[in-house]
Design an enzyme around this catalytic site. Structure first.
Site, PDB file in Angstrom:
ATOM      1  N   VAL A  59       0.843  -1.198   0.000  1.00 44.48           N
ATOM      2  CA  VAL A  59       0.000   0.000   0.000  1.00 44.48           C
ATOM      3  C   VAL A  59       0.882   1.253   0.000  1.00 44.48           C
ATOM      4  O   VAL A  59       0.609   2.216  -0.717  1.00 44.48           O
ATOM      5  CB  VAL A  59      -0.980   0.000   1.198  1.00 44.48           C
ATOM      6  CG1 VAL A  59      -1.778   1.292   1.244  1.00 44.48           C
ATOM      7  CG2 VAL A  59      -1.928  -1.190   1.106  1.00 44.48           C
ATOM      8  N   CYS A  60       1.949   1.244   0.781  1.00 44.51           N
ATOM      9  CA  CYS A  60       2.851   2.405   0.838  1.00 44.51           C
ATOM     10  C   CYS A  60       3.529   2.633  -0.511  1.00 44.51           C
ATOM     11  O   CYS A  60       3.669   3.775  -0.965  1.00 44.51           O
ATOM     12  CB  CYS A  60       3.891   2.210   1.929  1.00 44.51           C
ATOM     13  SG  CYS A  60       3.186   2.068   3.587  1.00 44.51           S
ATOM     14  N   ASP A  61       3.935   1.562  -1.150  1.00 45.43           N
ATOM     15  CA  ASP A  61       4.532   1.628  -2.486  1.00 45.43           C
ATOM     16  C   ASP A  61       3.534   2.253  -3.454  1.00 45.43           C
ATOM     17  O   ASP A  61       3.861   3.200  -4.182  1.00 45.43           O
ATOM     18  CB  ASP A  61       4.913   0.209  -2.916  1.00 45.43           C
ATOM     19  CG  ASP A  61       5.482   0.128  -4.317  1.00 45.43           C
ATOM     20  OD1 ASP A  61       4.739   0.403  -5.292  1.00 45.43           O
ATOM     21  OD2 ASP A  61       6.653  -0.245  -4.463  1.00 45.43           O
ATOM     22  N   THR A  64       2.931   6.012  -2.714  1.00 48.11           N
ATOM     23  CA  THR A  64       4.072   6.832  -3.121  1.00 48.11           C
ATOM     24  C   THR A  64       4.089   7.026  -4.629  1.00 48.11           C
ATOM     25  O   THR A  64       4.254   8.138  -5.127  1.00 48.11           O
ATOM     26  CB  THR A  64       5.385   6.194  -2.626  1.00 48.11           C
ATOM     27  OG1 THR A  64       5.297   6.061  -1.198  1.00 48.11           O
ATOM     28  CG2 THR A  64       6.591   7.025  -3.009  1.00 48.11           C
TER      29      THR A  64
END
Length: 166
Positions: A59-61, A64
């Protein structure tokens, strides 16, 4: 304070919750070369501050990549991705993913950003997933504390807020 969970477990947020209309608090984070970066370093631009628990997760990838892709289409906007990942890990992630222009910053040293924006997850010493838009006059124009740490933020609303702040 905002109420957040991480994988369904209630979390304690430490720091000062910010709201739309507030003056954006200053902070000090580290760039990938270990230099200090503050809010003032991007003064005069609209800032989309994308806060992620760890750059090395799916999710963070996605968060970003999405914010950097969308913001690159808009002039005078800077995207700051902040996590407590070490600067070396952030630099390695950017290189491994071929993202040379993504600006990742580490709050690992003293949680300056986490405390200033109320995103310090006490139980995990990570940052809660959140999005802030700060206009060119350092006023906060958009705030989203994502209620479940493993969920995506509302990308469309955040990008709309960026465009409205121009």
């Amino acid at each position: 304070m905002a109420h957040v969970t991480f994988k369904g477990n209630p979390m304690t947020l430490l720091g000062n919750e910010v709201k739309v209309g507030d003056q954006a608090p200053d902070f000090t984070v580290l760039a990938n070369d270990l230099s200090e970066v503050t809010l003032a370093d991007s003064k005069g631009k609209v800032r989309l501050i994308s806060v992620v628990p760890s750059i090395d997760t799916g999710v963070c990838d996605a968060q970003t990549r999405r914010f950097n892709e969308e913001a690159s289409k808009v002039e005078n906007v800077e995207v700051l991705t902040i996590s407590v990942d070490l600067p070396f890990a952030q630099k390695r992630w950017c290189a491994a993913n071929g993202l040379e222009n993504v600006k990742t910053y580490s709050d690992h040293r003293d949680l300056s950003f986490a405390e200033a924006y109320g995103v310090h997850l006490k139980e995990l010493r990570l940052l809660a997933r959140a999005v802030f838009v700060v206009d060119s006059h350092d006023k906060i124009t958009y705030v989203e504390y994502v209620s479940e740490g493993t969920n995506h933020p509302d990308y469309e609303k955040a990008i709309e807020a960026v465009k409205a702040a121009l």
